[in-house]
Each structure stands twice: as structure tokens, then as C-alpha cells.
Motif scaffolding. Sequence first.
Motif, mmCIF file in Angstrom:
data_model
loop_
_atom_site.group_PDB
_atom_site.id
_atom_site.type_symbol
_atom_site.label_atom_id
_atom_site.label_comp_id
_atom_site.label_asym_id
_atom_site.label_seq_id
_atom_site.Cartn_x
_atom_site.Cartn_y
_atom_site.Cartn_z
ATOM 1 N N ILE A 54 1.180 -1.008 -0.155
ATOM 2 C CA ILE A 54 0.068 0.248 -0.171
ATOM 3 C C ILE A 54 0.663 1.208 -0.087
ATOM 4 N N ARG A 55 1.950 1.336 1.152
ATOM 5 C CA ARG A 55 3.016 1.940 0.837
ATOM 6 C C ARG A 55 3.619 2.337 -0.566
ATOM 7 N N LEU A 56 3.971 1.233 -0.805
ATOM 8 C CA LEU A 56 4.343 1.483 -2.715
ATOM 9 C C LEU A 56 3.218 1.954 -3.492
ATOM 10 N N LEU A 57 1.919 1.191 -3.341
ATOM 11 C CA LEU A 57 1.206 1.968 -4.070
ATOM 12 C C LEU A 57 0.808 3.195 -4.359
ATOM 13 N N SER A 58 0.737 4.002 -2.842
ATOM 14 C CA SER A 58 0.604 5.199 -2.619
ATOM 15 C C SER A 58 1.505 6.400 -2.992
ATOM 16 N N ASP A 59 2.622 5.794 -3.344
ATOM 17 C CA ASP A 59 4.260 6.367 -3.875
ATOM 18 C C ASP A 59 4.103 6.775 -5.208
ATOM 19 N N CYS A 60 3.490 5.818 -5.768
ATOM 20 C CA CYS A 60 3.581 5.301 -6.915
ATOM 21 C C CYS A 60 1.829 6.594 -8.002
ATOM 22 N N VAL A 61 1.303 6.173 -6.969
ATOM 23 C CA VAL A 61 0.532 6.617 -7.322
ATOM 24 C C VAL A 61 0.144 8.750 -6.655
ATOM 25 N N ASP A 62 1.858 9.083 -6.116
ATOM 26 C CA ASP A 62 1.494 9.986 -6.126
ATOM 27 C C ASP A 62 0.285 10.472 -4.448
ATOM 28 N N PHE A 63 0.137 10.126 -4.302
ATOM 29 C CA PHE A 63 -0.912 10.409 -3.270
ATOM 30 C C PHE A 63 -0.808 11.016 -1.541
ATOM 31 N N GLN A 64 -1.128 12.091 -1.512
ATOM 32 C CA GLN A 64 -0.496 12.996 -0.345
ATOM 33 C C GLN A 64 -2.122 13.343 0.894
ATOM 34 N N PRO A 65 -2.420 12.211 1.478
ATOM 35 C CA PRO A 65 -3.558 12.205 2.705
ATOM 36 C C PRO A 65 -3.147 13.481 3.677
ATOM 37 N N LYS A 66 -4.484 14.142 3.940
ATOM 38 C CA LYS A 66 -3.909 15.260 4.794
ATOM 39 C C LYS A 66 -5.220 14.218 6.390
ATOM 40 N N ILE A 67 -4.176 13.514 7.018
ATOM 41 C CA ILE A 67 -4.968 13.072 8.057
ATOM 42 C C ILE A 67 -4.615 13.762 9.237
ATOM 43 N N LYS A 85 -10.050 6.125 -5.913
ATOM 44 C CA LYS A 85 -10.330 6.184 -6.721
ATOM 45 C C LYS A 85 -9.189 6.627 -7.820
ATOM 46 N N LYS A 86 -8.594 7.529 -7.172
ATOM 47 C CA LYS A 86 -7.180 8.089 -7.703
ATOM 48 C C LYS A 86 -6.399 6.777 -7.916
ATOM 49 N N ALA A 87 -6.387 5.262 -7.716
ATOM 50 C CA ALA A 87 -5.206 4.710 -8.490
ATOM 51 C C ALA A 87 -5.419 3.630 -9.164
ATOM 52 N N ILE A 88 -7.109 3.653 -9.298
ATOM 53 C CA ILE A 88 -8.256 2.496 -9.957
ATOM 54 C C ILE A 88 -8.239 4.334 -11.313
ATOM 55 N N TYR A 89 -8.898 4.990 -11.067
ATOM 56 C CA TYR A 89 -8.327 5.990 -12.608
ATOM 57 C C TYR A 89 -7.563 6.801 -13.357
ATOM 58 N N ASP A 90 -6.194 7.069 -12.296
ATOM 59 C CA ASP A 90 -5.409 7.870 -12.363
ATOM 60 C C ASP A 90 -3.762 7.336 -13.222
ATOM 61 N N LYS A 91 -3.793 6.318 -12.000
ATOM 62 C CA LYS A 91 -2.768 5.779 -12.788
ATOM 63 C C LYS A 91 -2.861 3.823 -11.845
ATOM 64 N N LEU A 95 -1.401 0.013 -10.119
ATOM 65 C CA LEU A 95 -2.263 -1.072 -9.821
ATOM 66 C C LEU A 95 -2.061 -2.264 -10.320
ATOM 67 N N VAL A 96 -1.671 -2.200 -11.235
ATOM 68 C CA VAL A 96 -1.576 -3.864 -11.959
ATOM 69 C C VAL A 96 -0.146 -3.582 -11.212
ATOM 70 N N GLN A 97 0.603 -3.206 -11.191
ATOM 71 C CA GLN A 97 2.162 -3.261 -11.075
ATOM 72 C C GLN A 97 2.630 -4.281 -9.765
ATOM 73 N N MET A 98 1.273 -3.160 -8.639
ATOM 74 C CA MET A 98 0.684 -4.071 -7.544
ATOM 75 C C MET A 98 0.359 -5.575 -7.515
ATOM 76 N N PHE A 99 -0.348 -5.958 -8.849
ATOM 77 C CA PHE A 99 -0.534 -7.268 -8.094
ATOM 78 C C PHE A 99 -0.361 -8.160 -9.100
ATOM 79 N N THR A 100 0.750 -7.590 -9.974
ATOM 80 C CA THR A 100 2.234 -8.653 -11.158
ATOM 81 C C THR A 100 3.229 -8.930 -9.491
ATOM 82 N N ASN A 101 3.441 -7.402 -8.457
ATOM 83 C CA ASN A 101 4.336 -8.078 -7.873
ATOM 84 C C ASN A 101 3.895 -9.343 -6.830
#
Length: 121
Positions: A54-67, A85-91, A95-101
Motif C-alpha cells: 500500500i505504501r508503494l502504491l501510494s507513492d506510485c499514485v502520488d497520493f498525499q493524504p491530510k489525516i 479512485k485515484k489508483a484506479i482511474y489516474d494511474k 495497480l497492475v504493478q502491485m498485483f504483478t508483484n
Amino acid sequence: MHLIKAAFFLSFLATCQWGQVQAVISSELNHYLRCLEVVTDAGALLIENSITAIRLLSDCVDFQPKIKPNGSIVRFIRLAHQFAKKAIYDKPECLVQMFTNTVALIRPIIAKFDSLMCFDE
């Protein structure tokens, strides 16, 4: 009286055959337990590597949450929705790379599961 004799006779036959029955049951049970052990190993491996994935996916998607530390559960659900939504639609390639890994990670366990022939009964 005949019913009692029949019951004793059937009980005697059952105790004579108990060793064979127990051997068949224990070998089948042992087979299923080995299959279950492989499945639990795969689950443990996936859980162990899920945070990193999940951390690698968030880095790849460039998701910066404000928690905020005092956020409600609805806020976390909304945040997870935005991330998905950002992982599926934008990049989607991330997601495919994460499933491949993930498939590469559990491929040896799948081979072990197939060699045990768990579903080939």
C-alpha cells in the motif's frame, strides 16, 4: 433381546474395523491440514507485505493524504475511497504493478498448493 445381540454384534464389528477407519480418516485429515497450512502461509505472507504494498502504491499514485489524528471513521472511509479512485482511474499501471508483484510473491506457494492436489479429489 435380539436387538441387544445385534447391537453388540455391530459394536464388535465396529471396534474391529476402527483401526482401518481411523487410518483412512487420519490420512485424509492430514492431507487437508497440509492444504490448509499452505493457504494460511499464503495469507500470512500477503498480510505481512500488505503495508509495504500500500505504501508503494501510494507513492506510485502520488497520493498525499491530510489525516488528522482525531478523524472519524467516515473520514477514513472517504480517504480510502479517494485513494482507490485515484489508483484506479489516474494511474491504473501502478495497480497492475502491485498485483504483478503480489502474484510473483505467492507463486511458490501456489506451486506447492498445486503439488498437493488439494482440489483434485
